[in-house]
Design an enzyme around this catalytic site. Structure first.
Site, PDB file in Angstrom:
ATOM      1  N   ASN A 111     -18.495  66.760 -43.988  1.00  8.89           N
ATOM      2  CA  ASN A 111     -18.829  67.550 -42.801  1.00  8.89           C
ATOM      3  C   ASN A 111     -19.841  68.586 -43.254  1.00  8.89           C
ATOM      4  O   ASN A 111     -19.480  69.568 -43.900  1.00  8.89           O
ATOM      5  CB  ASN A 111     -17.544  68.217 -42.259  1.00  8.89           C
ATOM      6  CG  ASN A 111     -17.834  69.238 -41.177  1.00  8.89           C
ATOM      7  OD1 ASN A 111     -18.938  69.290 -40.625  1.00  8.89           O
ATOM      8  ND2 ASN A 111     -16.845  70.067 -40.857  1.00  8.89           N
ATOM      9  N   TRP A 112     -21.106  68.333 -42.916  1.00  9.36           N
ATOM     10  CA  TRP A 112     -22.168  69.216 -43.415  1.00  9.36           C
ATOM     11  C   TRP A 112     -22.246  70.538 -42.653  1.00  9.36           C
ATOM     12  O   TRP A 112     -22.971  71.428 -43.036  1.00  9.36           O
ATOM     13  CB  TRP A 112     -23.522  68.482 -43.350  1.00  9.36           C
ATOM     14  CG  TRP A 112     -23.715  67.516 -44.481  1.00  9.36           C
ATOM     15  CD1 TRP A 112     -22.765  67.092 -45.375  1.00  9.36           C
ATOM     16  CD2 TRP A 112     -24.940  66.881 -44.863  1.00  9.36           C
ATOM     17  NE1 TRP A 112     -23.332  66.224 -46.288  1.00  9.36           N
ATOM     18  CE2 TRP A 112     -24.668  66.072 -45.987  1.00  9.36           C
ATOM     19  CE3 TRP A 112     -26.249  66.894 -44.362  1.00  9.36           C
ATOM     20  CZ2 TRP A 112     -25.643  65.306 -46.627  1.00  9.36           C
ATOM     21  CZ3 TRP A 112     -27.231  66.131 -44.989  1.00  9.36           C
ATOM     22  CH2 TRP A 112     -26.929  65.344 -46.104  1.00  9.36           C
ATOM     23  N   LYS A 113     -21.513  70.648 -41.548  1.00  7.16           N
ATOM     24  CA  LYS A 113     -21.597  71.863 -40.716  1.00  7.16           C
ATOM     25  C   LYS A 113     -23.079  72.147 -40.427  1.00  7.16           C
ATOM     26  O   LYS A 113     -23.842  71.203 -40.280  1.00  7.16           O
ATOM     27  CB  LYS A 113     -20.870  73.018 -41.403  1.00  7.16           C
ATOM     28  CG  LYS A 113     -19.459  72.597 -41.841  1.00  7.16           C
ATOM     29  CD  LYS A 113     -18.574  73.712 -42.252  1.00  7.16           C
ATOM     30  CE  LYS A 113     -17.207  73.139 -42.659  1.00  7.16           C
ATOM     31  NZ  LYS A 113     -16.240  74.163 -42.983  1.00  7.16           N
ATOM     32  N   HIS A 129     -12.688  70.830 -34.579  1.00  8.83           N
ATOM     33  CA  HIS A 129     -12.730  71.557 -35.855  1.00  8.83           C
ATOM     34  C   HIS A 129     -12.345  73.013 -35.597  1.00  8.83           C
ATOM     35  O   HIS A 129     -12.690  73.581 -34.558  1.00  8.83           O
ATOM     36  CB  HIS A 129     -14.131  71.464 -36.468  1.00  8.83           C
ATOM     37  CG  HIS A 129     -14.159  71.968 -37.870  1.00  8.83           C
ATOM     38  ND1 HIS A 129     -14.228  73.311 -38.166  1.00  8.83           N
ATOM     39  CD2 HIS A 129     -14.068  71.320 -39.053  1.00  8.83           C
ATOM     40  CE1 HIS A 129     -14.188  73.458 -39.480  1.00  8.83           C
ATOM     41  NE2 HIS A 129     -14.104  72.259 -40.048  1.00  8.83           N
ATOM     42  N   GLU A 138     -13.523  75.665 -36.621  1.00  6.26           N
ATOM     43  CA  GLU A 138     -14.661  76.559 -36.326  1.00  6.26           C
ATOM     44  C   GLU A 138     -15.064  76.446 -34.860  1.00  6.26           C
ATOM     45  O   GLU A 138     -15.445  77.434 -34.235  1.00  6.26           O
ATOM     46  CB  GLU A 138     -15.837  76.226 -37.267  1.00  6.26           C
ATOM     47  CG  GLU A 138     -15.547  76.710 -38.686  1.00  6.26           C
ATOM     48  CD  GLU A 138     -16.189  75.905 -39.796  1.00  6.26           C
ATOM     49  OE1 GLU A 138     -17.119  75.117 -39.524  1.00  6.26           O
ATOM     50  OE2 GLU A 138     -15.747  76.058 -40.952  1.00  6.26           O
ATOM     51  N   GLU A 148      -6.305  70.178 -41.407  1.00  3.20           N
ATOM     52  CA  GLU A 148      -7.082  71.206 -42.097  1.00  3.20           C
ATOM     53  C   GLU A 148      -6.445  72.571 -41.868  1.00  3.20           C
ATOM     54  O   GLU A 148      -6.714  73.217 -40.850  1.00  3.20           O
ATOM     55  CB  GLU A 148      -8.512  71.238 -41.562  1.00  3.20           C
ATOM     56  CG  GLU A 148      -9.267  69.949 -41.754  1.00  3.20           C
ATOM     57  CD  GLU A 148     -10.784  70.177 -41.791  1.00  3.20           C
ATOM     58  OE1 GLU A 148     -11.391  69.767 -42.781  1.00  3.20           O
ATOM     59  OE2 GLU A 148     -11.325  70.774 -40.847  1.00  3.20           O
ATOM     60  N   GLY A 191     -13.112  76.617 -46.569  1.00  3.66           N
ATOM     61  CA  GLY A 191     -14.187  77.441 -47.107  1.00  3.66           C
ATOM     62  C   GLY A 191     -13.704  78.658 -47.871  1.00  3.66           C
ATOM     63  O   GLY A 191     -14.485  79.559 -48.171  1.00  3.66           O
ATOM     64  N   SER A 244     -11.257  73.104 -48.681  1.00  2.59           N
ATOM     65  CA  SER A 244     -11.579  73.351 -50.098  1.00  2.59           C
ATOM     66  C   SER A 244     -11.278  72.169 -51.011  1.00  2.59           C
ATOM     67  O   SER A 244     -10.824  72.348 -52.143  1.00  2.59           O
ATOM     68  CB  SER A 244     -10.875  74.622 -50.593  1.00  2.59           C
ATOM     69  OG  SER A 244     -11.314  75.735 -49.840  1.00  2.59           O
ATOM     70  N   GLY A 254     -16.089  69.824 -46.621  1.00  3.99           N
ATOM     71  CA  GLY A 254     -17.176  70.676 -46.147  1.00  3.99           C
ATOM     72  C   GLY A 254     -18.137  70.987 -47.276  1.00  3.99           C
ATOM     73  O   GLY A 254     -18.964  70.155 -47.665  1.00  3.99           O
ATOM     74  N   GLY A 255     -18.018  72.179 -47.849  1.00  7.28           N
ATOM     75  CA  GLY A 255     -18.952  72.673 -48.868  1.00  7.28           C
ATOM     76  C   GLY A 255     -19.323  71.667 -49.953  1.00  7.28           C
ATOM     77  O   GLY A 255     -20.511  71.475 -50.241  1.00  7.28           O
TER      78      GLY A 255
HETATM   79  P1  PGA Z   1     -14.444  73.106 -46.859  1.00  8.26           P
HETATM   80  O1  PGA Z   1     -14.492  72.714 -45.324  1.00  8.26           O
HETATM   81  O2  PGA Z   1     -14.319  71.828 -47.654  1.00  8.26           O
HETATM   82  O3  PGA Z   1     -15.760  73.806 -47.128  1.00  8.26           O
HETATM   83  O4  PGA Z   1     -13.273  73.993 -47.061  1.00  8.26           O
HETATM   84  C1  PGA Z   1     -13.698  71.680 -44.808  1.00  8.26           C
HETATM   85  C2  PGA Z   1     -13.929  71.532 -43.323  1.00  8.26           C
HETATM   86  O5  PGA Z   1     -14.082  72.554 -42.650  1.00  8.26           O
HETATM   87  O6  PGA Z   1     -13.982  70.407 -42.778  1.00  8.26           O
END
Ligand code: PGA
Length: 250
Positions: A8-10, A94, A96, A166, A172, A212, A233-234
């Site tokens: 997930n590149w956001k 998600h 966010e 999640e 993050g 994470s 994500g990251g």
């Molecule tokens: P993260 O994000 O791996 O940077 O913690 C995961 C996500 O939000 O899907």
């Protein structure tokens, strides 16, 4: 089942990162494939990803979709537009989107439904906040989001979904749920999916862990009995780290 690892590149990435990522994945982890892999870049990068992954097993995903089919919804992207670019996964709900854009369970359900009606597999995200975990409401919160997000959706359609657990406090932040904590929640989710579908279907629904995930903890998480993959994500923005996670899935 083969593990599913989704990046997930956001709101990150570029054309050049797509080229670099796809090349590295092809060389390092796709010959033979160590897992089913998909990338969800921001909307404008989807066409570039679609071209880059042609002739490979990498799936193309979106991070969101409109709950409307078409019309005067400035800034929204419809499911039929995603179909035009061979998108096969769509992230919905998600945390966010829930917290910064006010997305409710009702809206999440509408998006899950519209994706399923067009043959795109929703990756429905659910997870509790730190406060909810500390007050012992984590299971109830996650189950509520699961049931509301899948409300009025037929069992054979639910079987096409991917669920991503999640915990919000792990996204993050560098804090990861322990493999046991994550697996336990995955089992709670699986039990509810059995109720909503059947034992056979529920066992085939991938339940991903997200929050994470990195090269150093992926193998331990993905070795758990009910963790069928990861939503990353990251670490999905760094080709070497993403490959290390995929190796952890094999
Ligand atoms: P993260 O994000 O791996 O940077 O913690 C995961 C996500 O939000 O899907």
């Amino acid at each position: 089942m083969t593990k599913l690892v989704v990046g997930n590149w956001k709101m990150n990435g570029s054309r050049s990162l797509i080229e670099q990522m796809v090349e590295t994945l092809k060389q390092e982890v796709l010959n033979p494939p160590l897992a089913q892999v998909a990338i969800c870049p921001p909307f404008p990068l989807i066409p570039a990803l679609e071209s880059a992954v042609a002739q490979s097993s990498i799936g193309v995903g979106a991070q969101n979709v409109s709950n409307h089919l078409s019309g005067a919804y400035t800034g929204d992207v419809s499911v039929s537009m995603l179909k035009e670019f061979n998108v096969t996964y769509g992230i919905v709900g998600h945390s966010e989107r829930r917290s910064y854009f006010g997305e409710t369970d009702e809206l999440v359900q509408q998006k899950v439904k519209i994706l399923l009606e067009h043959g795109i597999r929703p990756i429905m995200c659910i997870g509790e906040s730190l406060e909810q975990r500390e007050s012992g409401e984590h299971e109830a919160t996650v189950l509520y989001q699961l049931v509301e997000g899948l409300k009025d959706i037929a069992a054979d359609q639910i079987a096409q979904c991917v669920i991503a657990y999640e915990p919000v406090w792990a996204i993050g932040t560098g804090k990861t749920a322990t493999p046991e904590q994550a697996n336990q929640m995955h089992q709670v989710i699986r039990t509810k999916l059995i109720e909503l579908t059947s034992e056979e279907s529920a066992k085939a629904i991938p339940i991903l862990y997200g929050g994470s995930v990195k090269g150093s903890n992926a193998a331990e998480l993905l070795n758990q009995s009910d963790i069928d993959g990861a939503l990353v994500g990251g670490a999905s923005l760094k080709p070497d780290d993403f490959c290390q996670i995929i190796r952890g899935a094999s």
